[in-house]
Design an enzyme around this catalytic site. Sequence first.
Site, PDB file in Angstrom:
ATOM      1  N   LYS A  10      41.319 -22.196  -0.170  1.00  0.00           N
ATOM      2  CA  LYS A  10      40.598 -21.079  -0.810  1.00  0.00           C
ATOM      3  C   LYS A  10      40.722 -21.218  -2.331  1.00  0.00           C
ATOM      4  CE  LYS A  10      41.395 -18.373   3.323  1.00  0.00           C
ATOM      5  NZ  LYS A  10      41.515 -17.080   3.960  1.00  0.00           N
ATOM      6  N   HIS A  94      32.500 -19.620   6.994  1.00  0.00           N
ATOM      7  CA  HIS A  94      33.763 -18.881   6.894  1.00  0.00           C
ATOM      8  C   HIS A  94      33.458 -17.400   6.653  1.00  0.00           C
ATOM      9  CE1 HIS A  94      37.606 -17.420   5.474  1.00  0.00           C
ATOM     10  NE2 HIS A  94      38.142 -18.465   6.077  1.00  0.00           N
ATOM     11  N   GLU A 164      38.223 -17.718  14.246  1.00  0.00           N
ATOM     12  CA  GLU A 164      39.058 -16.964  13.314  1.00  0.00           C
ATOM     13  C   GLU A 164      38.718 -15.472  13.376  1.00  0.00           C
ATOM     14  OE1 GLU A 164      40.482 -19.556   9.852  1.00  0.00           O
ATOM     15  OE2 GLU A 164      38.494 -18.885   9.310  1.00  0.00           O
TER      16      GLU A 164
HETATM   17  P1  PGA Z   1      44.929 -17.315   6.665  1.00  0.00           P
HETATM   18  O1  PGA Z   1      43.411 -17.755   6.506  1.00  0.00           O
HETATM   19  O2  PGA Z   1      45.673 -18.471   7.264  1.00  0.00           O
HETATM   20  O3  PGA Z   1      45.375 -16.976   5.279  1.00  0.00           O
HETATM   21  O4  PGA Z   1      44.935 -16.130   7.582  1.00  0.00           O
HETATM   22  C1  PGA Z   1      42.760 -18.547   7.445  1.00  0.00           C
HETATM   23  C2  PGA Z   1      41.343 -18.761   7.003  1.00  0.00           C
HETATM   24  O5  PGA Z   1      40.742 -17.833   6.421  1.00  0.00           O
HETATM   25  O6  PGA Z   1      40.778 -19.844   7.206  1.00  0.00           O
END
Ligand code: PGA
Length: 249
Positions: A10, A94, A164
């Site tokens: 990110k 995403h 996710e």
């Molecule tokens: P996280 O994010 O591991 O911080 O929960 C996963 C993602 O958004 O791909």
Amino acid sequence: MKRYFVANWKMYVGSPKEAAAILKATTGAMRGKKDVETVICPPALFLTELKKGYRGPVVFGVQDVFAESKGPWTGGQSAGMASLIGAEYAIVGHSERRALGDTDVVVEKKLKHVLAEGMRAILCIGERERDRGGDYFGFIEQELTSALRTVSKKDIKKLIIAYEPIFAIGKSADEALTPAGVEEMVIFIRKTLAGLFGHEHVKGVPILYGGAVEPANAGSLAGAHGLAGFLVGHASVRPNDITEIIRAL
Ligand code: PGA
């Protein structure tokens, strides 16, 4: 079954120096775990610098692409451009991009564009919350069906699905799905894929889980039947967490 550790950095990493340190830690974490395909998706601006002279086992991807190849699109970056600087994978759909305006139609176009460039696409799907009536199954089915509408059977081998649930993203391990919950979704996703393309064509499609994967739950989640690995956000930039999560796979 091949295992995957996909690191979605990110905007957690703010400089090339910091990026290099995390790449080094990730490379170190892979010692003795060469069977795990480790994909780092850094901010695209750091990719060239990260790849320069890198000889380790980590491969690279981008966190998003624009759906067009070339043209008057301020701020856009195509899959072809990403591929030219060494990205082999691209995350598509995403939830953080969907929240910024990527509709199902946009996600479908991006996916098609990524596959047309010969890259591997990591398609993210996931419901915002869980209703008692189980409507989220319908939501997941619709997200998959819509994104894959124009994907050919030939391109399926370049596809990875990352499930996710949005309610778990960015949270801590105790808010992630349980291994049993993950198994249920893996079965449902594979069944939906089989309905679209036929079982023979989709049995090799890796299905990953993402959303609060941390050292505390990586071991138990890694045992979820049919799961091929993780898409990891916040823990993917913490050296100790990286090591523990890769070891768990
Ligand atoms: P996280 O994010 O591991 O911080 O929960 C996963 C993602 O958004 O791909």
